[in-house]
Design an enzyme around this catalytic site. Structure first.
Site, PDB file in Angstrom:
ATOM      1  N   CYS A  35      29.898 -14.427 -76.513  1.00  0.00           N
ATOM      2  CA  CYS A  35      31.003 -13.922 -77.339  1.00  0.00           C
ATOM      3  C   CYS A  35      31.716 -12.738 -76.705  1.00  0.00           C
ATOM      4  O   CYS A  35      32.736 -12.287 -77.226  1.00  0.00           O
ATOM      5  CB  CYS A  35      30.491 -13.533 -78.725  1.00  0.00           C
ATOM      6  SG  CYS A  35      29.223 -12.259 -78.663  1.00  0.00           S
ATOM      7  N   ASP A  37      30.660  -9.674 -76.434  1.00  0.00           N
ATOM      8  CA  ASP A  37      30.339  -8.373 -77.003  1.00  0.00           C
ATOM      9  C   ASP A  37      29.444  -7.577 -76.061  1.00  0.00           C
ATOM     10  O   ASP A  37      28.679  -8.147 -75.286  1.00  0.00           O
ATOM     11  CB  ASP A  37      29.645  -8.547 -78.360  1.00  0.00           C
ATOM     12  CG  ASP A  37      30.604  -9.066 -79.409  1.00  0.00           C
ATOM     13  OD1 ASP A  37      31.807  -9.115 -79.106  1.00  0.00           O
ATOM     14  OD2 ASP A  37      30.157  -9.411 -80.500  1.00  0.00           O
ATOM     15  N   CYS A  60      31.727  -7.587 -82.888  1.00  0.00           N
ATOM     16  CA  CYS A  60      32.093  -8.006 -84.236  1.00  0.00           C
ATOM     17  C   CYS A  60      31.481  -7.075 -85.286  1.00  0.00           C
ATOM     18  O   CYS A  60      30.688  -6.190 -84.968  1.00  0.00           O
ATOM     19  CB  CYS A  60      31.595  -9.437 -84.468  1.00  0.00           C
ATOM     20  SG  CYS A  60      29.802  -9.535 -84.521  1.00  0.00           S
ATOM     21  N   CYS A 104      23.891 -11.981 -83.645  1.00  0.00           N
ATOM     22  CA  CYS A 104      24.417 -10.642 -83.368  1.00  0.00           C
ATOM     23  C   CYS A 104      23.308  -9.596 -83.450  1.00  0.00           C
ATOM     24  O   CYS A 104      23.413  -8.532 -82.824  1.00  0.00           O
ATOM     25  CB  CYS A 104      25.526 -10.281 -84.335  1.00  0.00           C
ATOM     26  SG  CYS A 104      26.792 -11.552 -84.496  1.00  0.00           S
TER      27      CYS A 104
END
Ligand code: FES
Length: 127
Positions: A35, A37, A60, A104
């Site tokens: 993603c 991140d 996020c 996450c």
């Protein structure tokens, strides 16, 4: 669980310990290539305990909230205790995460383990 808990929203809106630490004893960076991140975590260690901890994250809502909660749970712990913090501990402390956002929670725990291991390597290299 489909939506964010009040605790996740609280930590996203008011992240704890979200700052750099120029005089940190160690830092550790991790990223999730899936993603994009990225998270860097900093610690100060005193008497084998995490005396101070902070982070900067690009990611996020769940990445921000889980990073924040990771630092809250790790502060004051011994290095061994902090190393044993799991993704499940973070998710539980946040009263859950939506299924699609469970990955996450890995970011904060990975950064915590990395910064502690970097610190231990630094200490060993000085001996
Ligand atoms: Fe990448 Fe949340 S979507 S950590």
């Amino acid at each position: 669980m489909d939506s964010y808990s009040d605790k996740v929203i609280e930590h996203f809106m008011c992240p704890q310990n979200a700052h750099t630490m120029p005089d940190a004893d160690a830092e550790g960076m991790v990223g999730d290539p899936a993603c994009g991140d990225c998270l860097v975590m900093y610690i100060k260690v005193q008497d084998n305990k995490i005396a101070d901890i902070s982070y900067l994250v690009y990611g996020c809502c769940a990445a921000v909230a889980t990073s924040s909660m990771t630092t809250v749970l790790a502060r004051g712990k011994t290095l061994d205790e902090a190393l044993s913090i799991t993704e499940e501990d973070i998710v539980e402390a946040l009263d859950g995460l939506p299924e699609a956002k469970l990955h996450c929670s890995v970011l904060g725990v990975s950064a915590l383990r990395k910064v502690i291991n970097n610190y231990l390597e630094l200490i060993q290299s000085k001996q």
